[in-house]
Structure formats: C-alpha cells, structure tokens
Design a protein around this motif. Structure first.
Motif, PDB file in Angstrom:
ATOM      1  N   VAL A 100       0.856  -1.187   0.000  1.00  0.00           N
ATOM      2  CA  VAL A 100       0.000   0.000   0.000  1.00  0.00           C
ATOM      3  C   VAL A 100       0.892   1.237   0.000  1.00  0.00           C
ATOM      4  O   VAL A 100       1.756   1.386   0.867  1.00  0.00           O
ATOM      5  N   LEU A 101       0.678   2.113  -0.969  1.00  0.00           N
ATOM      6  CA  LEU A 101       1.480   3.323  -1.113  1.00  0.00           C
ATOM      7  C   LEU A 101       0.604   4.560  -0.936  1.00  0.00           C
ATOM      8  O   LEU A 101      -0.464   4.663  -1.542  1.00  0.00           O
ATOM      9  N   ILE A 102       1.045   5.488  -0.094  1.00  0.00           N
ATOM     10  CA  ILE A 102       0.406   6.800   0.014  1.00  0.00           C
ATOM     11  C   ILE A 102       1.113   7.707  -0.984  1.00  0.00           C
ATOM     12  O   ILE A 102       2.315   7.950  -0.870  1.00  0.00           O
ATOM     13  N   ARG A 103       0.373   8.216  -1.965  1.00  0.00           N
ATOM     14  CA  ARG A 103       0.998   8.956  -3.056  1.00  0.00           C
ATOM     15  C   ARG A 103       0.553  10.424  -3.028  1.00  0.00           C
ATOM     16  O   ARG A 103      -0.216  10.893  -3.866  1.00  0.00           O
ATOM     17  N   ASP A 106       1.806  12.799  -6.209  1.00  0.00           N
ATOM     18  CA  ASP A 106       1.261  12.746  -7.564  1.00  0.00           C
ATOM     19  C   ASP A 106       0.489  14.023  -7.888  1.00  0.00           C
ATOM     20  O   ASP A 106       0.057  14.752  -6.987  1.00  0.00           O
ATOM     21  N   ARG A 107       0.301  14.265  -9.181  1.00  0.00           N
ATOM     22  CA  ARG A 107      -0.456  15.449  -9.596  1.00  0.00           C
ATOM     23  C   ARG A 107      -1.839  15.440  -8.959  1.00  0.00           C
ATOM     24  O   ARG A 107      -2.329  16.476  -8.506  1.00  0.00           O
ATOM     25  N   LYS A 108      -2.472  14.270  -8.931  1.00  0.00           N
ATOM     26  CA  LYS A 108      -3.708  14.089  -8.180  1.00  0.00           C
ATOM     27  C   LYS A 108      -3.413  13.059  -7.095  1.00  0.00           C
ATOM     28  O   LYS A 108      -3.391  11.857  -7.352  1.00  0.00           O
ATOM     29  N   PRO A 109      -3.150  13.496  -5.853  1.00  0.00           N
ATOM     30  CA  PRO A 109      -2.773  12.569  -4.775  1.00  0.00           C
ATOM     31  C   PRO A 109      -3.776  11.431  -4.626  1.00  0.00           C
ATOM     32  O   PRO A 109      -4.980  11.611  -4.821  1.00  0.00           O
ATOM     33  N   ASN A 110      -3.262  10.243  -4.274  1.00  0.00           N
ATOM     34  CA  ASN A 110      -4.112   9.066  -4.168  1.00  0.00           C
ATOM     35  C   ASN A 110      -3.455   8.033  -3.273  1.00  0.00           C
ATOM     36  O   ASN A 110      -2.333   8.217  -2.790  1.00  0.00           O
ATOM     37  N   VAL A 111      -4.158   6.942  -3.052  1.00  0.00           N
ATOM     38  CA  VAL A 111      -3.614   5.768  -2.364  1.00  0.00           C
ATOM     39  C   VAL A 111      -3.632   4.629  -3.365  1.00  0.00           C
ATOM     40  O   VAL A 111      -4.659   4.365  -3.995  1.00  0.00           O
ATOM     41  N   LEU A 136      -9.187   7.108  -3.416  1.00  0.00           N
ATOM     42  CA  LEU A 136      -9.176   8.559  -3.236  1.00  0.00           C
ATOM     43  C   LEU A 136      -8.283   8.954  -2.062  1.00  0.00           C
ATOM     44  O   LEU A 136      -8.272   8.298  -1.016  1.00  0.00           O
ATOM     45  N   PHE A 137      -7.546  10.037  -2.225  1.00  0.00           N
ATOM     46  CA  PHE A 137      -6.547  10.449  -1.238  1.00  0.00           C
ATOM     47  C   PHE A 137      -7.178  10.775   0.111  1.00  0.00           C
ATOM     48  O   PHE A 137      -6.597  10.495   1.162  1.00  0.00           O
ATOM     49  N   PHE A 138      -8.379  11.344   0.109  1.00  0.00           N
ATOM     50  CA  PHE A 138      -8.980  11.737   1.383  1.00  0.00           C
ATOM     51  C   PHE A 138      -9.437  10.523   2.193  1.00  0.00           C
ATOM     52  O   PHE A 138      -9.752  10.644   3.378  1.00  0.00           O
ATOM     53  N   GLN A 139      -9.431   9.337   1.576  1.00  0.00           N
ATOM     54  CA  GLN A 139      -9.813   8.115   2.283  1.00  0.00           C
ATOM     55  C   GLN A 139      -8.608   7.392   2.885  1.00  0.00           C
ATOM     56  O   GLN A 139      -8.750   6.305   3.433  1.00  0.00           O
ATOM     57  N   ARG A 140      -7.424   7.989   2.793  1.00  0.00           N
ATOM     58  CA  ARG A 140      -6.216   7.351   3.325  1.00  0.00           C
ATOM     59  C   ARG A 140      -6.280   7.255   4.843  1.00  0.00           C
ATOM     60  O   ARG A 140      -7.005   8.014   5.497  1.00  0.00           O
ATOM     61  N   LEU A 141      -5.493   6.327   5.391  1.00  0.00           N
ATOM     62  CA  LEU A 141      -5.367   6.210   6.836  1.00  0.00           C
ATOM     63  C   LEU A 141      -4.364   7.241   7.335  1.00  0.00           C
ATOM     64  O   LEU A 141      -3.358   7.512   6.680  1.00  0.00           O
ATOM     65  N   ILE A 142      -4.613   7.801   8.499  1.00  0.00           N
ATOM     66  CA  ILE A 142      -3.727   8.817   9.049  1.00  0.00           C
ATOM     67  C   ILE A 142      -2.450   8.158   9.563  1.00  0.00           C
ATOM     68  O   ILE A 142      -2.469   7.040  10.078  1.00  0.00           O
ATOM     69  N   THR A 143      -1.318   8.831   9.373  1.00  0.00           N
ATOM     70  CA  THR A 143      -0.030   8.348   9.864  1.00  0.00           C
ATOM     71  C   THR A 143       0.582   9.410  10.764  1.00  0.00           C
ATOM     72  O   THR A 143       0.049  10.512  10.910  1.00  0.00           O
ATOM     73  N   SER A 144       1.732   9.088  11.347  1.00  0.00           N
ATOM     74  CA  SER A 144       2.401  10.046  12.230  1.00  0.00           C
ATOM     75  C   SER A 144       2.828  11.300  11.481  1.00  0.00           C
ATOM     76  O   SER A 144       3.032  12.354  12.086  1.00  0.00           O
ATOM     77  N   PRO A 189     -14.644  12.482   7.655  1.00  0.00           N
ATOM     78  CA  PRO A 189     -14.906  12.682   6.222  1.00  0.00           C
ATOM     79  C   PRO A 189     -16.054  13.664   6.003  1.00  0.00           C
ATOM     80  O   PRO A 189     -16.971  13.760   6.818  1.00  0.00           O
ATOM     81  N   ILE A 190     -15.985  14.392   4.898  1.00  0.00           N
ATOM     82  CA  ILE A 190     -17.069  15.313   4.548  1.00  0.00           C
ATOM     83  C   ILE A 190     -18.005  14.623   3.567  1.00  0.00           C
ATOM     84  O   ILE A 190     -19.102  14.223   3.901  1.00  0.00           O
ATOM     85  N   SER A 191     -17.549  14.470   2.332  1.00  0.00           N
ATOM     86  CA  SER A 191     -18.343  13.769   1.332  1.00  0.00           C
ATOM     87  C   SER A 191     -17.425  13.304   0.223  1.00  0.00           C
ATOM     88  O   SER A 191     -16.365  13.880  -0.017  1.00  0.00           O
ATOM     89  N   LYS A 192     -17.828  12.246  -0.454  1.00  0.00           N
ATOM     90  CA  LYS A 192     -17.020  11.697  -1.539  1.00  0.00           C
ATOM     91  C   LYS A 192     -16.920  12.675  -2.696  1.00  0.00           C
ATOM     92  O   LYS A 192     -15.889  12.769  -3.355  1.00  0.00           O
ATOM     93  N   SER A 193     -17.988  13.434  -2.939  1.00  0.00           N
ATOM     94  CA  SER A 193     -17.984  14.358  -4.073  1.00  0.00           C
ATOM     95  C   SER A 193     -16.967  15.478  -3.881  1.00  0.00           C
ATOM     96  O   SER A 193     -16.339  15.932  -4.830  1.00  0.00           O
ATOM     97  N   GLU A 194     -16.777  15.933  -2.631  1.00  0.00           N
ATOM     98  CA  GLU A 194     -15.826  17.005  -2.366  1.00  0.00           C
ATOM     99  C   GLU A 194     -14.403  16.489  -2.206  1.00  0.00           C
ATOM    100  O   GLU A 194     -13.447  17.252  -2.304  1.00  0.00           O
ATOM    101  N   GLU A 195     -14.248  15.187  -1.953  1.00  0.00           N
ATOM    102  CA  GLU A 195     -12.940  14.565  -1.766  1.00  0.00           C
ATOM    103  C   GLU A 195     -12.122  15.305  -0.716  1.00  0.00           C
ATOM    104  O   GLU A 195     -10.952  15.622  -0.906  1.00  0.00           O
ATOM    105  N   LYS A 196     -12.757  15.613   0.408  1.00  0.00           N
ATOM    106  CA  LYS A 196     -12.084  16.293   1.505  1.00  0.00           C
ATOM    107  C   LYS A 196     -12.451  15.623   2.822  1.00  0.00           C
ATOM    108  O   LYS A 196     -13.472  14.954   2.931  1.00  0.00           O
TER     109      LYS A 196
END
Length: 219
Positions: A100-103, A106-111, A136-144, A189-196
C-alpha cells in the motif's frame, strides 16, 4: 496455560532482531503461507526504492506531499493454485507481496495498492485486484506524518495561544517546559464528491500521566 514464572514473548526490536521477535529467517521447508523473510523484505524494499516510476521517499523523510510506503504484507495466492500444488503436484505459486502506497506527491494525490513479485527478487508489479484503484486520497489512513504539523500549531497558537496559557498554563509552540501535547486525533470525512476530510485533534498537558490531564480544547 502459562505457569506463574513463565514469561510471555514480546514482539520487541533490538540490534539482533530489527524486525522484533518475529522469525524472519529462511524456513527449512518453505510454505505458501509462511510470512515474509528478511531476505524477501530486503529484496522488496530494494525494488520499491529503486523504481523511478513509483518515486518513493523513505518514511522518515516523507511529508504530506510525498510518495511513501504505508504497508507491505504477503499476497496470498488463489485457493485453486494452492490446491493444485497440494493435490495435483503442481509447482508452488510464486510468492508475492501486497503493498500500500500513500501517493501525496502525484499530480492528483491518491492511495495505490499494488502486488509486487516474485520475491525475494521482484522485477515487476501490478494493480491489486478485487478493489478499484487508485483509492481517493482523502480516504487514506492517518499516519504520524499527519498527526499535527508545525504550521497548524502556529495557526492555533496565533489565535488561541494567550487563552491557552491563561487557562491551562501551556501553549503549543515556544513553550519551554509548559507545552501542550496532541492527544487523540480522528478523521472526519465530509463527502465523496468534495474529496475532503477534516481531522479532529484534542490536547493534554505534557506531564506525568498525561492521559489523565486532558485539556478542554479541540481543533
């Protein structure tokens, strides 16, 4: 049952066991289900960090805008492949890893989840099956890396530093021995449409038994 004087093993690291008390030696009789060995881990890391396409930064140097390794584990072969090996004398399935890579770079950050193999000398990777890729990047797990940044501490201190010092005798920056530490954090999470998504941080006083000294202040 354990006897009264019998100690229970602890998975701890030291100079002799950098991976803890997990047996990472090469097994005498290899199994399709055995964990990654030290040789396989080293081969995997060499492949990942030498790949220009993946462009990974080591975790200790990573920031929110970096591509870094989050997780690596065995990728189990299909049941059919294992049964063919056991029952029909076919060769053992190739050993591979699920990575699993946290990216964030990238131009559009993702997992991104990939399968790397064959180990211990991998020469390629493919997308992880069964789930849509990338995630989607906003769905990533939080790290230190994201627990709380200095920039956020400065913003909080600018707005509430004086009040925090008066109420709790401590601040987040330039605090000497009267610092407030980050306690619990949670992703909202806020919403999938906002990706935030938002992160909720609580604080406590930096002293003995700090978990018993929460501060009634969150951001």
């Amino acid at each position: 049952m354990f006897s009264k004087n019998e100690s229970i093993g602890v998975c701890e690291r030291n100079s002799e066991n950098p991976y803890g008390r997990i047996n990472t030696n090469e097994p005498k009789y290899s199994s399709v289900f055995s964990d990654l060995t030290r040789k396989e881990m080293k081969g995997l890391l060499n492949y990942l960090y030498s790949s220009k396409k993946l462009n990974l930064t080591k975790f200790k140097n990573a920031t929110l805008r970096s591509n870094y390794l989050y997780l690596a584990e065995r990728f189990m072969p299909s049941k059919a492949a294992v049964l063919n090996c056991i029952d029909n004398g076919y060769s053992k399935p190739l050993r591979e890893t699920h990575v699993v890579l946290i990216r964030g770079g990238d131009r559009k950050p993702n997992v991104l989840e990939i399968v790397v193999g064959p180990i211990p000398f991998p020469y390629g990777h493919r997308l992880f099956p069964y789930r849509p890729q990338p995630i989607l990047f906003f769905q990533r797990l939080i790290t230190s890396i994201e627990i709380i940044s200095l920039r956020l501490k400065e913003c909080v201190d600018k707005e509430f530093g004086r009040a925090l010092d008066e109420l709790y005798r401590g601040t987040l920056i330039n605090c000497g021995n009267k610092c407030l530490d980050v306690g619990l954090s949670a992703e909202v999470p806020i919403s999938k449409s906002e990706e935030k998504s938002f992160y909720w941080y609580s604080f406590h006083q930096n002293s003995d038994y700090k978990i018993l000294r929460p501060v009634d202040f969150s951001v």
